[in-house]
Scaffold this motif. Structure first.
Motif, PDB file in Angstrom:
ATOM      1  N   ALA A  93       0.814  -1.214   0.000  1.00  0.00           N
ATOM      2  CA  ALA A  93       0.000   0.000   0.000  1.00  0.00           C
ATOM      3  C   ALA A  93       0.846   1.262   0.000  1.00  0.00           C
ATOM      4  N   GLY A  94       2.125   1.145   0.318  1.00  0.00           N
ATOM      5  CA  GLY A  94       2.945   2.336   0.457  1.00  0.00           C
ATOM      6  C   GLY A  94       3.467   2.893  -0.844  1.00  0.00           C
ATOM      7  N   ASN A  95       3.707   2.046  -1.872  1.00  0.00           N
ATOM      8  CA  ASN A  95       4.300   2.487  -3.131  1.00  0.00           C
ATOM      9  C   ASN A  95       3.731   1.674  -4.291  1.00  0.00           C
ATOM     10  N   LEU A  96       4.034   2.138  -5.524  1.00  0.00           N
ATOM     11  CA  LEU A  96       3.767   1.337  -6.718  1.00  0.00           C
ATOM     12  C   LEU A  96       4.781   0.202  -6.771  1.00  0.00           C
ATOM     13  N   HIS A  97       4.400  -0.935  -7.394  1.00  0.00           N
ATOM     14  CA  HIS A  97       5.312  -2.065  -7.504  1.00  0.00           C
ATOM     15  C   HIS A  97       5.248  -2.657  -8.908  1.00  0.00           C
ATOM     16  N   PHE A  98       6.419  -3.132  -9.386  1.00  0.00           N
ATOM     17  CA  PHE A  98       6.555  -3.653 -10.740  1.00  0.00           C
ATOM     18  C   PHE A  98       7.226  -5.010 -10.685  1.00  0.00           C
ATOM     19  N   LEU A  99       6.751  -5.949 -11.621  1.00  0.00           N
ATOM     20  CA  LEU A  99       7.290  -7.298 -11.663  1.00  0.00           C
ATOM     21  C   LEU A  99       8.135  -7.492 -12.897  1.00  0.00           C
ATOM     22  N   ASN A 100       9.408  -7.856 -12.702  1.00  0.00           N
ATOM     23  CA  ASN A 100      10.312  -8.205 -13.796  1.00  0.00           C
ATOM     24  C   ASN A 100      10.485  -9.725 -13.796  1.00  0.00           C
ATOM     25  N   VAL A 101      10.378 -10.342 -15.045  1.00  0.00           N
ATOM     26  CA  VAL A 101      10.473 -11.796 -15.186  1.00  0.00           C
ATOM     27  C   VAL A 101      11.637 -12.130 -16.109  1.00  0.00           C
ATOM     28  N   GLN A 102      12.456 -13.072 -15.690  1.00  0.00           N
ATOM     29  CA  GLN A 102      13.542 -13.594 -16.524  1.00  0.00           C
ATOM     30  C   GLN A 102      13.484 -15.106 -16.477  1.00  0.00           C
ATOM     31  N   ILE A 103      13.674 -15.766 -17.695  1.00  0.00           N
ATOM     32  CA  ILE A 103      13.547 -17.222 -17.811  1.00  0.00           C
ATOM     33  C   ILE A 103      14.784 -17.783 -18.487  1.00  0.00           C
ATOM     34  N   ASN A 104      15.231 -18.947 -17.972  1.00  0.00           N
ATOM     35  CA  ASN A 104      16.403 -19.640 -18.514  1.00  0.00           C
ATOM     36  C   ASN A 104      15.975 -21.051 -18.887  1.00  0.00           C
ATOM     37  N   THR A 105      16.053 -21.343 -20.235  1.00  0.00           N
ATOM     38  CA  THR A 105      15.732 -22.696 -20.706  1.00  0.00           C
ATOM     39  C   THR A 105      16.982 -23.489 -21.037  1.00  0.00           C
ATOM     40  N   GLY A 106      18.118 -22.927 -20.668  1.00  0.00           N
ATOM     41  CA  GLY A 106      19.387 -23.640 -20.895  1.00  0.00           C
ATOM     42  C   GLY A 106      20.479 -22.774 -21.440  1.00  0.00           C
ATOM     43  N   ASP A 107      20.123 -21.582 -21.950  1.00  0.00           N
ATOM     44  CA  ASP A 107      21.123 -20.696 -22.538  1.00  0.00           C
ATOM     45  C   ASP A 107      21.256 -19.392 -21.770  1.00  0.00           C
ATOM     46  N   GLY A 108      20.919 -19.403 -20.482  1.00  0.00           N
ATOM     47  CA  GLY A 108      21.038 -18.206 -19.664  1.00  0.00           C
ATOM     48  C   GLY A 108      19.711 -17.497 -19.510  1.00  0.00           C
ATOM     49  N   LEU A 109      19.649 -16.585 -18.554  1.00  0.00           N
ATOM     50  CA  LEU A 109      18.415 -15.851 -18.274  1.00  0.00           C
ATOM     51  C   LEU A 109      18.099 -14.892 -19.413  1.00  0.00           C
ATOM     52  N   GLN A 110      16.832 -14.911 -19.824  1.00  0.00           N
ATOM     53  CA  GLN A 110      16.350 -13.998 -20.853  1.00  0.00           C
ATOM     54  C   GLN A 110      15.313 -13.078 -20.209  1.00  0.00           C
ATOM     55  N   ASP A 111      15.450 -11.751 -20.396  1.00  0.00           N
ATOM     56  CA  ASP A 111      14.549 -10.771 -19.787  1.00  0.00           C
ATOM     57  C   ASP A 111      13.241 -10.759 -20.554  1.00  0.00           C
ATOM     58  N   MET A 112      12.169 -11.072 -19.857  1.00  0.00           N
ATOM     59  CA  MET A 112      10.846 -11.123 -20.457  1.00  0.00           C
ATOM     60  C   MET A 112      10.069  -9.821 -20.280  1.00  0.00           C
ATOM     61  N   GLY A 113      10.686  -8.808 -19.655  1.00  0.00           N
ATOM     62  CA  GLY A 113      10.045  -7.531 -19.499  1.00  0.00           C
ATOM     63  C   GLY A 113       9.542  -7.277 -18.092  1.00  0.00           C
ATOM     64  N   THR A 114       9.043  -6.072 -17.878  1.00  0.00           N
ATOM     65  CA  THR A 114       8.585  -5.632 -16.557  1.00  0.00           C
ATOM     66  C   THR A 114       7.157  -5.130 -16.671  1.00  0.00           C
ATOM     67  N   THR A 115       6.311  -5.568 -15.734  1.00  0.00           N
ATOM     68  CA  THR A 115       4.888  -5.233 -15.748  1.00  0.00           C
ATOM     69  C   THR A 115       4.491  -4.644 -14.403  1.00  0.00           C
ATOM     70  N   GLU A 116       3.662  -3.583 -14.429  1.00  0.00           N
ATOM     71  CA  GLU A 116       3.220  -2.977 -13.176  1.00  0.00           C
ATOM     72  C   GLU A 116       2.117  -3.818 -12.544  1.00  0.00           C
ATOM     73  N   PHE A 117       2.228  -4.017 -11.210  1.00  0.00           N
ATOM     74  CA  PHE A 117       1.142  -4.666 -10.488  1.00  0.00           C
ATOM     75  C   PHE A 117      -0.055  -3.731 -10.453  1.00  0.00           C
ATOM     76  N   LYS A 118      -1.230  -4.306 -10.643  1.00  0.00           N
ATOM     77  CA  LYS A 118      -2.452  -3.521 -10.585  1.00  0.00           C
ATOM     78  C   LYS A 118      -3.157  -3.785  -9.242  1.00  0.00           C
ATOM     79  N   ALA A 119      -4.463  -3.688  -9.215  1.00  0.00           N
ATOM     80  CA  ALA A 119      -5.197  -3.665  -7.935  1.00  0.00           C
ATOM     81  C   ALA A 119      -5.105  -4.959  -7.148  1.00  0.00           C
ATOM     82  N   VAL A 120      -5.162  -6.093  -7.862  1.00  0.00           N
ATOM     83  CA  VAL A 120      -5.355  -7.337  -7.125  1.00  0.00           C
ATOM     84  C   VAL A 120      -4.233  -7.656  -6.140  1.00  0.00           C
ATOM     85  N   PRO A 121      -2.926  -7.529  -6.445  1.00  0.00           N
ATOM     86  CA  PRO A 121      -1.881  -7.876  -5.465  1.00  0.00           C
ATOM     87  C   PRO A 121      -1.951  -7.042  -4.197  1.00  0.00           C
TER      88      PRO A 121
END
Length: 531
Positions: A93-121
């Motif tokens: 409740a104190g600040n805005l929050h954003f989720l960054n996702v990175q996935i590694n299928t064997g060739d290192g972490l790949q940045d999947m982007g950053t998304t802002e959390f909305k109301a539900v979290p």
């Protein structure tokens, strides 16, 4: 959807359902040709930023899920392997929050982007929104404080109850074998202010019903372990005062500590160790009408296990208090009475181990003090009686006294040899104390007496040794004094000399020498035996 040179990853984020302690995350993983990556172990790393997409890291964790036949993974954010921060400490409740996702299928972490959390979290800060009602009986949050029954909480937890008998109710049903606590307080020593593990401020103004700062009710039915209404453990470390239980009362009718037990087998108060009272212990009713223990009906006992060792009564045989002392065998060995019978003085009775009377000290037997016993042993050396001395300025312990012919019943310091009026020797010379003193009362102001005249009475009388052993001033000018010699008065006032003229000595002998004096003047120990 995000394209890479190696993979095509289609991510579907769902925030419509919640796990116990986190946020559900769903994604379908495909390669860059559009084929799903099925049944493969991958690595997913979540980073939650606060304020902005590139703001400070509030929390970071990693997961190692395996895709299903359709390339789907379902992960609960908040239950992974923590890399930074604590998920439950995120201030949604104190600040805005954003989720960054990175996935590694064997060739290192790949940045999947950053998304802002909305109301539900943000519902994580209020797990059941139906309880956060904005009314007088709801739960309210204000400036980091939580209020129950108030919309203006001033503490981390502020509870007000207007229609319930309990402001707060705690029930612990923990079934384990460890200790169980209804309320547990842990207060650190930081800071210089007063620390309270539990503090109650109860206002009782105009209250007509009982008011309790702390009230504990223990149901001991079937309990085999110890149960404590209040238990305090104080460490002995530190230099300040430490109180396991501290009670302070102001004003009449107030009690710092009040305890009550209605069972003879129970304890209203139990102290295992030393108990100290710095003011007074009141038993009975005082002049202000305050009632303590009613000893008109109950005696005060000190017991060793089931055996009474001390018994104190308000009214004993007479009209005052009485205390009795007992051996572990149950025999009474000592009795102290403020009044033996009505309108008489005190009495002390000492009993032998068989219960029979050994010594009786009676302060008022027909107006006189009396001692009854079978044997008396004293550590002094002589029996003396007080007499007035006409030439008292010359008298001092160790001098021979004679009857004063001009003052019947009085004595005078001897001043002639072989004086048939010789009566005895003043007791107390050279450190030998009288054993028994008769016929006088010594002064109570010892500061007025010199060491030589410490046995003089307030009216100037001196103790005359009638029998026993004392030191006497002696003069050897009439012959050296040997042990066994008979002694009589001499020409030196108050001094003794050796008897050499036995025809003159009859009736003038004061005693027999027990030490010698070869020459000159000095002390001789004498066995007083008038002849």
């Amino acid at each position: 959807m995000k394209n890479t040179t190696l993979l095509l990853l289609i991510l579907i984020i769902s925030f419509t359902s919640f796990a116990q302690n986190g946020i559900n995350y769903k994604a379908v993983v495909k390669d860059n040709s559009g084929n799903v990556i099925a049944n493969d172990l991958i690595v997913v790393e979540f980073t939650i930023h606060s304020t902005s997409a590139v703001g400070p890291t509030a929390y970071q964790e990693s997961h190692t899920p395996t895709t299903d036949d359709n390339g789907l993974i379902i992960i609960n954010i908040g239950e992974g392997n923590p890399l930074s921060g604590v998920f439950n400490d995120i201030d949604w409740a104190g600040n805005l929050h954003f989720l960054n996702v990175q996935i590694n299928t064997g060739d290192g972490l790949q940045d999947m982007g950053t998304t802002e959390f909305k109301a539900v979290p943000y519902a994580l800060s209020a797990p059941s929104t139906s309880k956060w009602e904005d009314n007088g009986n709801g739960i309210h949050r204000l400036n980091g404080n939580v209020g129950i029954g108030t919309n203006n909480p001033t503490r981390k937890l502020h509870v007000i109850s207007d229609d319930q008998t309990y402001s707060a109710y705690f029930q612990n049903n923990y079934p384990g074998i460890g200790s169980k606590y209804g309320i547990y307080n842990n207060t650190t020593s930081d800071g210089i202010g007063v620390k309270y593990g539990l503090y109650n401020n109860v206002s009782s103004q105009n209250a007509t019903s009982p008011t309790y700062g702390i009230y504990n009710y223990l149901n001991t039915t079937g309990a085999s372990g110890n149960m404590y209404g209040i238990y305090s453990n104080v460490s002995s470390a530190g230099t300040g005062a430490h109180y396991a239980l501290y009670g302070y009362a102001i004003g009449p009718g107030s009690y710092g500590i009040y305890t009550y037990s209605n069972s003879e087998q129970g304890y209203a108060a139990y102290f295992n160790g030393r108990a100290q009272i710095t003011d007074r212990l009141m038993i009975g009713t005082d002049s202000h009408g305050r009632t303590g223990l009613n000893v008109n009906q109950k005696d005060l006992y000190v017991r060793n296990a089931d055996t009474t060792t001390v018994r104190t009564r308000y009214s004993g045989a007479g009209t005052g208090g009485e205390t009795e002392y007992y051996m572990n065998s149950g025999f009474r060995t000592l009795e102290l009475q403020a009044s033996e019978t009505a309108n008489t003085g005190s009495q002390i009775q000492m009993y032998k181990a068989d219960g029979l009377l050994g010594i009786s000290l009676d302060a008022d037997f027909l107006g006189l003090g009396r001692v009854i016993t079978q044997e008396i042993e004293v550590t002094g050396a002589d029996l003396a009686e007080f007499y007035a001395v006409s030439n008292a300025s010359q008298a001092k312990p160790g001098m021979i006294l004679c009857l004063d012919p001009n003052k019947p019943g009085e004595m005078m310091v001897s001043n002639q040899p072989y004086d048939k009026k010789v009566a005895g020797i003043i007791s107390g010379a050279n450190g030998i104390r009288p054993a028994i003193l008769m016929g006088g009362e010594m002064t109570s102001d010892e500061s007025t007496l010199s060491p030589e005249n410490r046995y003089a009475t307030s009216d100037g009388k001196h103790p005359l040794a009638l029998t026993g052993k004392v030191y006497v001033y002696a003069d050897a000018s009439n012959g050296s004094i040997e042990v066994g010699d008979l002694l009589t008065s001499s020409t030196t006032p108050g001094y003794a000399m050796k008897v050499t003229e036995y025809s003159r000595a009859q009736g003038a002998i004061v005693g027999k020498a027990m030490s010698s004096l070869p020459s000159g003047q000095g002390f001789v120990l004498v066995l007083v035996n008038l002849q």
